[in-house]
Design a protein around this motif. Structure first.
Motif, PDB file in Angstrom:
ATOM      1  N   GLU A  84     -43.997   5.476 -21.089  1.00  7.19           N
ATOM      2  CA  GLU A  84     -42.619   5.285 -20.625  1.00  7.19           C
ATOM      3  C   GLU A  84     -41.670   6.079 -21.514  1.00  7.19           C
ATOM      4  O   GLU A  84     -41.706   5.949 -22.744  1.00  7.19           O
ATOM      5  CB  GLU A  84     -42.238   3.804 -20.655  1.00  7.19           C
ATOM      6  CG  GLU A  84     -40.830   3.524 -20.155  1.00  7.19           C
ATOM      7  CD  GLU A  84     -40.527   2.032 -20.078  1.00  7.19           C
ATOM      8  OE1 GLU A  84     -39.328   1.683 -20.074  1.00  7.19           O
ATOM      9  OE2 GLU A  84     -41.486   1.218 -20.027  1.00  7.19           O
ATOM     10  N   VAL A  85     -40.839   6.902 -20.877  1.00  8.49           N
ATOM     11  CA  VAL A  85     -39.883   7.747 -21.603  1.00  8.49           C
ATOM     12  C   VAL A  85     -38.509   7.586 -20.968  1.00  8.49           C
ATOM     13  O   VAL A  85     -38.377   7.613 -19.743  1.00  8.49           O
ATOM     14  CB  VAL A  85     -40.309   9.228 -21.567  1.00  8.49           C
ATOM     15  CG1 VAL A  85     -39.376  10.071 -22.432  1.00  8.49           C
ATOM     16  CG2 VAL A  85     -41.757   9.400 -22.023  1.00  8.49           C
ATOM     17  N   TRP A  86     -37.489   7.416 -21.817  1.00  9.81           N
ATOM     18  CA  TRP A  86     -36.111   7.316 -21.348  1.00  9.81           C
ATOM     19  C   TRP A  86     -35.355   8.593 -21.716  1.00  9.81           C
ATOM     20  O   TRP A  86     -35.410   9.045 -22.859  1.00  9.81           O
ATOM     21  CB  TRP A  86     -35.395   6.132 -22.006  1.00  9.81           C
ATOM     22  CG  TRP A  86     -35.913   4.782 -21.626  1.00  9.81           C
ATOM     23  CD1 TRP A  86     -37.068   4.474 -20.965  1.00  9.81           C
ATOM     24  CD2 TRP A  86     -35.283   3.531 -21.929  1.00  9.81           C
ATOM     25  NE1 TRP A  86     -37.209   3.124 -20.833  1.00  9.81           N
ATOM     26  CE2 TRP A  86     -36.126   2.511 -21.409  1.00  9.81           C
ATOM     27  CE3 TRP A  86     -34.112   3.177 -22.591  1.00  9.81           C
ATOM     28  CZ2 TRP A  86     -35.802   1.162 -21.535  1.00  9.81           C
ATOM     29  CZ3 TRP A  86     -33.796   1.835 -22.716  1.00  9.81           C
ATOM     30  CH2 TRP A  86     -34.624   0.831 -22.191  1.00  9.81           C
ATOM     31  N   PHE A  87     -34.621   9.137 -20.741  1.00 10.41           N
ATOM     32  CA  PHE A  87     -33.796  10.324 -20.960  1.00 10.41           C
ATOM     33  C   PHE A  87     -32.320   9.937 -20.857  1.00 10.41           C
ATOM     34  O   PHE A  87     -31.908   9.291 -19.899  1.00 10.41           O
ATOM     35  CB  PHE A  87     -34.114  11.409 -19.924  1.00 10.41           C
ATOM     36  CG  PHE A  87     -35.408  12.125 -20.183  1.00 10.41           C
ATOM     37  CD1 PHE A  87     -35.427  13.371 -20.801  1.00 10.41           C
ATOM     38  CD2 PHE A  87     -36.617  11.551 -19.818  1.00 10.41           C
ATOM     39  CE1 PHE A  87     -36.615  14.025 -21.049  1.00 10.41           C
ATOM     40  CE2 PHE A  87     -37.819  12.202 -20.063  1.00 10.41           C
ATOM     41  CZ  PHE A  87     -37.819  13.442 -20.681  1.00 10.41           C
ATOM     42  N   LYS A  88     -31.543  10.367 -21.854  1.00 13.66           N
ATOM     43  CA  LYS A  88     -30.113  10.077 -21.875  1.00 13.66           C
ATOM     44  C   LYS A  88     -29.303  11.208 -21.272  1.00 13.66           C
ATOM     45  O   LYS A  88     -28.350  10.982 -20.519  1.00 13.66           O
ATOM     46  CB  LYS A  88     -29.664   9.807 -23.312  1.00 13.66           C
ATOM     47  CG  LYS A  88     -28.186   9.470 -23.437  1.00 13.66           C
ATOM     48  CD  LYS A  88     -27.830   8.944 -24.825  1.00 13.66           C
ATOM     49  CE  LYS A  88     -27.947   9.998 -25.887  1.00 13.66           C
ATOM     50  NZ  LYS A  88     -27.459   9.507 -27.205  1.00 13.66           N
ATOM     51  N   THR A  89     -29.638  12.429 -21.648  1.00 16.48           N
ATOM     52  CA  THR A  89     -28.954  13.605 -21.115  1.00 16.48           C
ATOM     53  C   THR A  89     -29.975  14.694 -20.839  1.00 16.48           C
ATOM     54  O   THR A  89     -31.064  14.711 -21.410  1.00 16.48           O
ATOM     55  CB  THR A  89     -27.903  14.165 -22.107  1.00 16.48           C
ATOM     56  OG1 THR A  89     -28.576  14.570 -23.310  1.00 16.48           O
ATOM     57  CG2 THR A  89     -26.850  13.137 -22.437  1.00 16.48           C
ATOM     58  N   ALA A  90     -29.624  15.605 -19.977  1.00 20.13           N
ATOM     59  CA  ALA A  90     -30.446  16.784 -19.707  1.00 20.13           C
ATOM     60  C   ALA A  90     -29.584  17.801 -18.978  1.00 20.13           C
ATOM     61  O   ALA A  90     -28.603  17.448 -18.308  1.00 20.13           O
ATOM     62  CB  ALA A  90     -31.673  16.432 -18.872  1.00 20.13           C
ATOM     63  N   SER A  91     -29.942  19.076 -19.124  1.00 19.71           N
ATOM     64  CA  SER A  91     -29.216  20.133 -18.416  1.00 19.71           C
ATOM     65  C   SER A  91     -30.177  21.270 -18.112  1.00 19.71           C
ATOM     66  O   SER A  91     -31.194  21.439 -18.796  1.00 19.71           O
ATOM     67  CB  SER A  91     -28.040  20.644 -19.246  1.00 19.71           C
ATOM     68  OG  SER A  91     -28.508  21.320 -20.404  1.00 19.71           O
ATOM     69  N   ILE A  92     -29.855  22.034 -17.096  1.00 24.42           N
ATOM     70  CA  ILE A  92     -30.690  23.173 -16.725  1.00 24.42           C
ATOM     71  C   ILE A  92     -29.807  24.360 -16.384  1.00 24.42           C
ATOM     72  O   ILE A  92     -28.747  24.210 -15.757  1.00 24.42           O
ATOM     73  CB  ILE A  92     -31.621  22.823 -15.541  1.00 24.42           C
ATOM     74  CG1 ILE A  92     -32.622  23.955 -15.284  1.00 24.42           C
ATOM     75  CG2 ILE A  92     -30.852  22.461 -14.297  1.00 24.42           C
ATOM     76  CD1 ILE A  92     -33.717  23.594 -14.294  1.00 24.42           C
ATOM     77  N   THR A  93     -30.220  25.541 -16.832  1.00 32.77           N
ATOM     78  CA  THR A  93     -29.571  26.805 -16.475  1.00 32.77           C
ATOM     79  C   THR A  93     -30.601  27.653 -15.749  1.00 32.77           C
ATOM     80  O   THR A  93     -31.718  27.834 -16.255  1.00 32.77           O
ATOM     81  CB  THR A  93     -29.079  27.551 -17.732  1.00 32.77           C
ATOM     82  OG1 THR A  93     -28.191  26.698 -18.460  1.00 32.77           O
ATOM     83  CG2 THR A  93     -28.366  28.840 -17.354  1.00 32.77           C
ATOM     84  N   ILE A  94     -30.221  28.163 -14.589  1.00 36.46           N
ATOM     85  CA  ILE A  94     -31.165  28.886 -13.735  1.00 36.46           C
ATOM     86  C   ILE A  94     -30.672  30.301 -13.512  1.00 36.46           C
ATOM     87  O   ILE A  94     -29.533  30.516 -13.084  1.00 36.46           O
ATOM     88  CB  ILE A  94     -31.337  28.174 -12.381  1.00 36.46           C
ATOM     89  CG1 ILE A  94     -31.736  26.701 -12.603  1.00 36.46           C
ATOM     90  CG2 ILE A  94     -32.372  28.875 -11.516  1.00 36.46           C
ATOM     91  CD1 ILE A  94     -31.620  25.846 -11.364  1.00 36.46           C
ATOM     92  N   SER A  95     -31.525  31.280 -13.774  1.00 39.20           N
ATOM     93  CA  SER A  95     -31.127  32.677 -13.655  1.00 39.20           C
ATOM     94  C   SER A  95     -31.030  33.117 -12.194  1.00 39.20           C
ATOM     95  O   SER A  95     -31.642  32.524 -11.304  1.00 39.20           O
ATOM     96  CB  SER A  95     -32.126  33.573 -14.386  1.00 39.20           C
ATOM     97  OG  SER A  95     -33.414  33.440 -13.834  1.00 39.20           O
ATOM     98  N   SER A  96     -30.289  34.181 -11.977  1.00 38.38           N
ATOM     99  CA  SER A  96     -30.112  34.707 -10.623  1.00 38.38           C
ATOM    100  C   SER A  96     -31.393  35.329 -10.079  1.00 38.38           C
ATOM    101  O   SER A  96     -31.520  35.550  -8.875  1.00 38.38           O
ATOM    102  CB  SER A  96     -28.988  35.752 -10.617  1.00 38.38           C
ATOM    103  OG  SER A  96     -29.298  36.812 -11.517  1.00 38.38           O
ATOM    104  N   ASN A  97     -32.365  35.593 -10.957  1.00 43.74           N
ATOM    105  CA  ASN A  97     -33.633  36.181 -10.520  1.00 43.74           C
ATOM    106  C   ASN A  97     -34.643  35.142 -10.039  1.00 43.74           C
ATOM    107  O   ASN A  97     -35.754  35.490  -9.638  1.00 43.74           O
ATOM    108  CB  ASN A  97     -34.273  36.966 -11.678  1.00 43.74           C
ATOM    109  CG  ASN A  97     -33.455  38.191 -12.042  1.00 43.74           C
ATOM    110  OD1 ASN A  97     -33.002  38.924 -11.171  1.00 43.74           O
ATOM    111  ND2 ASN A  97     -33.250  38.417 -13.339  1.00 43.74           N
ATOM    112  N   SER A  98     -34.292  33.863 -10.082  1.00 41.11           N
ATOM    113  CA  SER A  98     -35.218  32.821  -9.658  1.00 41.11           C
ATOM    114  C   SER A  98     -35.379  32.817  -8.138  1.00 41.11           C
ATOM    115  O   SER A  98     -34.493  33.248  -7.401  1.00 41.11           O
ATOM    116  CB  SER A  98     -34.724  31.451 -10.133  1.00 41.11           C
ATOM    117  OG  SER A  98     -33.455  31.158  -9.577  1.00 41.11           O
TER     118      SER A  98
END
Length: 375
Positions: A341-355
């Motif tokens: 069991e894992v709790w996440f408080k914050t997260a963010s993602i940046t995705i390139s235009s080449n994806s």
């Protein structure tokens, strides 16, 4: 004032009183307000806590693909909670049960809906989390026992190997556990059976530190991380280079760099000593493509990928834990601590235009799950 006027005024007065009383009756009672507040609290979804779910599909601990998880929860595997200070997203997965794709392990994990290519990448994933539980059982000689993966980079193509897995591992009876990360080679040729991982310690030990027998763990790491202790990771891949950063209050910040498009393991002589000892006895002594993961679509994963399973250690001393699974009964596993069991408080993602779209990965692995579930 004549009698008619008095009667008229009296009628108006009585009517007014009735309207006021009626209005009071229609006002919500205090008890109703409390019930309404409780109902609102129940509707806090993970996507309210970390609003980035448009970029992921959610695989649950029973092997199913829940898709884009906006305004979604599953009380067995994925939901929001509050620790009396702030909101968290809970990812929970048993030791045994149906799995997604070719994996032997259960997971409640987000998988990115787009893939990107390391050579042209400018992509980033960050997260702040705390591990709340790892399996209570497992053979102490098995490297994966009592471990969970909390973040990954995964290839969507060819062998579908993993240039990054971030682990947390804690033995029963220990207060502190270890955080470490793995690089898995992208094996040269068509046969992937010779693939192996190299493990880098962040805080505490690396993957290779195991017990002396099935019931005797190694010494507790002195600079480890406890359950319910926050830490953060940053993963950035840009122009073929992976940069990692790990932070936690009271611990030294650790950074690492790895080239994902030019291998350092192209000959047998390049295989590290750690790998020779850990994977060599299993016949996993392959070499890597010169260009490593160049030309392959890669994507991020985040959540709870339980590394402990019920398979016999006689099959594979690194990955088969021999832990309790109660025949796949989730409630029984949760009752006696046989889950991650894992709790996440914050997260963010940046995705390139080449994806580009990662639909091919999901179609293939959803089909494998469906076939397995029928048997």
């Amino acid at each position: 004032m004549n009698k008619k006027m008095i009667k008229s005024v009296s009628t108006i007065f009585i009517f007014s009183i009735l309207l006021i009383l009626s209005s009071c009756d229609n006002k919500p009672k205090k008890a109703d307000k409390k019930e309404a507040e409780k109902e609102v609290a129940k509707t806090v979804y993970p996507s309210d806590v970390i609003p980035f779910f448009d970029h992921w599909k959610l695989i649950l601990g029973d092997g199913t693909n829940a898709g884009i998880a906006n305004n979604f929860e599953n009380k067995d595997f994925f939901y929001a909670t509050n620790d009396k200070k702030e909101d968290w997203v809970v990812f929970k997965s048993p030791n045994g049960g149906n799995t997604h794709g070719t994996s032997n392990n259960t997971r409640t994990e987000l998988a990115q809906v787009k893939k990107w290519y390391p050579k042209t990448a400018n992509d980033k994933l960050t997260a702040t989390l705390k591990v709340m539980n790892v399996s209570a059982t497992g053979d102490a000689r098995v490297a994966a026992s009592h471990a969970v993966v909390v973040g990954q980079i995964h290839s969507a193509d060819k062998h579908e190997n993993e240039p990054l897995k971030i682990f947390y591992k804690k033995y029963p009876g220990h207060t502190k556990g270890s955080v470490f990360w793995h690089y898995e080679i992208n094996t040269a040729g068509e046969d992937n059976s010779g693939r192996w991982d190299y493990s880098y310690a962040v805080w505490g030990d690396d993957f290779s530190v195991v017990g002396t027998d099935a019931n005797t763990p190694p010494e507790e790491p002195k600079d480890g991380i406890a359950l319910d202790e926050e830490f953060s990771y940053e993963i950035e891949v840009k122009d073929g280079i992976m940069n990692l950063k790990f932070t936690s209050e009271g611990h030294e910040t650790k950074t690492f760099t790895k080239n994902l498009i030019e291998s350092e393991y192209t000959t047998k002589d390049d295989i590290p000593e750690q790998t020779r000892k850990l994977f060599g006895p299993l016949g996993q002594d392959g070499v890597e493509r010169k260009e490593a993961y160049a030309g392959e679509g890669c994507f991020f994963k985040l959540g709870t990928y339980n590394q402990t399973n019920g398979k016999s250690p006689e099959v594979n001393r690194n990955w088969c834990s021999g832990a309790e699974t109660h025949g796949g009964d989730v409630k029984k596993q949760y009752a006696d601590g046989n889950y991650a069991e894992v709790w996440f408080k914050t997260a963010s993602i940046t995705i390139s235009s080449n994806s580009v779209s990662n639909d091919g990965y999901f179609s293939k692995n959803d089909l494998l799950y469906q076939k397995e579930a029928k048997h």
